[in-house]
Design a protein around this motif. Structure first.
Motif, PDB file in Angstrom:
ATOM      1  N   GLU A 223     -24.906  20.568   6.336  1.00  0.00           N
ATOM      2  CA  GLU A 223     -26.212  20.104   6.765  1.00  0.00           C
ATOM      3  C   GLU A 223     -27.299  21.176   6.690  1.00  0.00           C
ATOM      4  O   GLU A 223     -28.455  20.885   6.393  1.00  0.00           O
ATOM      5  CB  GLU A 223     -26.128  19.577   8.206  1.00  0.00           C
ATOM      6  N   LEU A 224     -26.944  22.422   6.960  1.00  0.00           N
ATOM      7  CA  LEU A 224     -27.940  23.481   7.040  1.00  0.00           C
ATOM      8  C   LEU A 224     -27.969  24.388   5.828  1.00  0.00           C
ATOM      9  O   LEU A 224     -28.900  25.177   5.674  1.00  0.00           O
ATOM     10  CB  LEU A 224     -27.713  24.318   8.306  1.00  0.00           C
ATOM     11  N   SER A 225     -26.958  24.312   4.981  1.00  0.00           N
ATOM     12  CA  SER A 225     -26.889  25.110   3.743  1.00  0.00           C
ATOM     13  C   SER A 225     -27.288  26.566   3.955  1.00  0.00           C
ATOM     14  O   SER A 225     -28.221  27.078   3.319  1.00  0.00           O
ATOM     15  CB  SER A 225     -27.781  24.493   2.670  1.00  0.00           C
ATOM     16  N   PRO A 226     -26.610  27.257   4.851  1.00  0.00           N
ATOM     17  CA  PRO A 226     -27.000  28.653   5.096  1.00  0.00           C
ATOM     18  C   PRO A 226     -26.569  29.567   3.955  1.00  0.00           C
ATOM     19  O   PRO A 226     -25.553  29.348   3.308  1.00  0.00           O
ATOM     20  CB  PRO A 226     -26.226  28.996   6.380  1.00  0.00           C
ATOM     21  N   GLN A 227     -27.377  30.572   3.714  1.00  0.00           N
ATOM     22  CA  GLN A 227     -26.965  31.641   2.810  1.00  0.00           C
ATOM     23  C   GLN A 227     -26.304  32.775   3.574  1.00  0.00           C
ATOM     24  O   GLN A 227     -25.434  33.456   3.040  1.00  0.00           O
ATOM     25  CB  GLN A 227     -28.164  32.175   2.019  1.00  0.00           C
ATOM     26  N   ILE A 228     -26.742  32.962   4.804  1.00  0.00           N
ATOM     27  CA  ILE A 228     -26.151  34.020   5.614  1.00  0.00           C
ATOM     28  C   ILE A 228     -26.072  33.560   7.067  1.00  0.00           C
ATOM     29  O   ILE A 228     -26.918  32.788   7.537  1.00  0.00           O
ATOM     30  CB  ILE A 228     -26.957  35.333   5.498  1.00  0.00           C
ATOM     31  N   ILE A 229     -25.015  34.017   7.748  1.00  0.00           N
ATOM     32  CA  ILE A 229     -24.760  33.657   9.136  1.00  0.00           C
ATOM     33  C   ILE A 229     -24.592  34.945   9.938  1.00  0.00           C
ATOM     34  O   ILE A 229     -23.843  35.837   9.529  1.00  0.00           O
ATOM     35  CB  ILE A 229     -23.485  32.795   9.266  1.00  0.00           C
ATOM     36  N   PHE A 230     -25.263  35.041  11.063  1.00  0.00           N
ATOM     37  CA  PHE A 230     -25.098  36.181  11.959  1.00  0.00           C
ATOM     38  C   PHE A 230     -24.436  35.690  13.245  1.00  0.00           C
ATOM     39  O   PHE A 230     -24.900  34.727  13.866  1.00  0.00           O
ATOM     40  CB  PHE A 230     -26.436  36.831  12.291  1.00  0.00           C
TER      41      PHE A 230
END
Length: 366
Positions: A223-230
């Motif tokens: 749903e959010l299509s993140p490129q990076i996660i912290f």
């Protein structure tokens, strides 16, 4: 007299050692440590300072002898290191990745207010810098106990802000795995088409996601299509890559302690990166793996440059103080003993003893 002077000289030397130790432990060590941090100059990037698990100490568990000093020293350590990290990084955005308080989930309303005021004083930040706050399990529950809706609502009210925050072309999504919540993606997020757009989707979560995949994590990615996660929570500095083209995990990395290298992470090949940020508190991490995260997000270059601002150890310094205090006490006792011995063996005391002895004999004759 000579022995007394020597004792005084020893006491002066020990006092000077204590003074120099205080100067080093309370000032110089922070300056020397921050001078080793890396910094990258960039004009188009968004600089992000990441703060994980400060867990300012509470009043319930810290109820032993010396607890007041422990709380005071922990707060000072956080304030000193954060002030230097803030000055070094010059961030556009500061992200607090949860576990802001150690006892937030069990705090009364009055205690929560006191913790909040302490936190604001420790992590003082100018108003022009954007700040993002996430709840952790120590703030609202969810690890050893269930998440209380009342406590959760208290945190949301205190740190009231949207769950989707945009700074320039970087979109931050606040995900809460403790209650399996994620925000809806805005229409202008360019989801599933970020390779052609100057937009970066960043997911923020207190609890790790890719390191513990499941149905909820798959939905977040979809749903959010993140490129990076912290993320935070584990008090470790780690990096994991997942290749979305084949839906498989790639390489993982544990950041070496006190390695101040800048790592470039590219996300124009369909990779998703998750970076775990270590705790910044010496009370919550181990002896020498505390730090802040610093990310340079470049939406045009489709990359993130990342480094950890490692922090100096604290417990060895406190143990050093104990040793010096013990030496000073030993020296003080030694001085007293030497002075007493010198007084009892001085010529005047010997003369007085002989006079008393002769007077006693004279009286006996009479």
């Amino acid at each position: 007299m000579i022995g007394r002077n020597k004792s005084k000289h020893k006491f002066i030397v020990v006092s000077m050692i204590l003074g120099l130790t205080i100067i080093y432990n309370e000032y110089l060590v922070y300056e020397i440590n921050s001078s080793t941090w890396n910094f990258k100059k960039c004009t188009e990037c968004v600089r992000v300072l990441l703060v994980a698990d400060p867990q300012i100490l509470g009043e319930y568990n810290e109820n032993y002898i010396g607890a007041s000093f422990a709380i005071w020293d922990s707060d000072r350590y956080l304030a000193k290191t954060f002030a230097r990290a803030l000055k070094h990084s010059e961030p556009h955005v500061i992200i607090f990745l949860g576990d802001i308080m150690d006892e937030g989930h069990i705090a009364t309303t009055q205690q929560f207010v006191r913790y909040k005021n302490r936190f604001d004083n420790i992590f003082y930040t100018p108003d022009h810098i954007m700040k993002i706050y996430l709840p952790g399990d120590n703030d609202i529950g969810g690890e050893e106990d269930s998440v209380s809706s009342r406590i959760h609502d208290r945190f949301k009210f205190t740190y009231s802000q949207p769950d989707t925050i945009i700074h320039d072309n970087v979109i931050f999504f606040k995900v809460n795995r403790l209650i399996n919540y994620m925000p809806n993606a805005p229409k202008d997020a360019f989801l599933n088409d970020y390779a052609e757009q100057n937009v970066t989707n960043v997911v923020l979560s207190h609890v790790p996601l890719l390191f513990n995949p499941g149905y909820f994590v798959k939905n977040v990615i979809k749903e959010l299509s993140p490129q990076i996660i912290f993320t935070a929570h584990e008090h470790k500095a780690m990096h994991l890559i997942i290749d979305t083209t084949i839906d498989q995990f790639g390489k993982s990395r544990i950041f070496k302690t006190h390695d101040n290298s800048i790592y470039q992470l590219r996300f124009d090949m369909g990779d998703i990166h998750e970076i775990q940020i270590p705790s910044c508190s010496y009370r919550m991490g181990s002896i020498d793996n505390m730090g802040y995260g610093l990310a340079y997000i470049d939406t045009r270059d489709k990359s993130v440059d990342f480094t950890i601002l490692w922090l100096p150890s604290r417990f060895p310094k406190l143990k050093g103080y104990l040793w010096i205090i013990a030496i000073i006490l030993f020296s003080f006792v030694a001085i007293l003993v030497c002075n007493c011995f010198a007084s009892s063996s001085s010529p005047s005391s010997l003369y007085n003893n002989n006079s008393n002895y002769m007077m006693y004999n004279h009286l006996m004759i009479i």
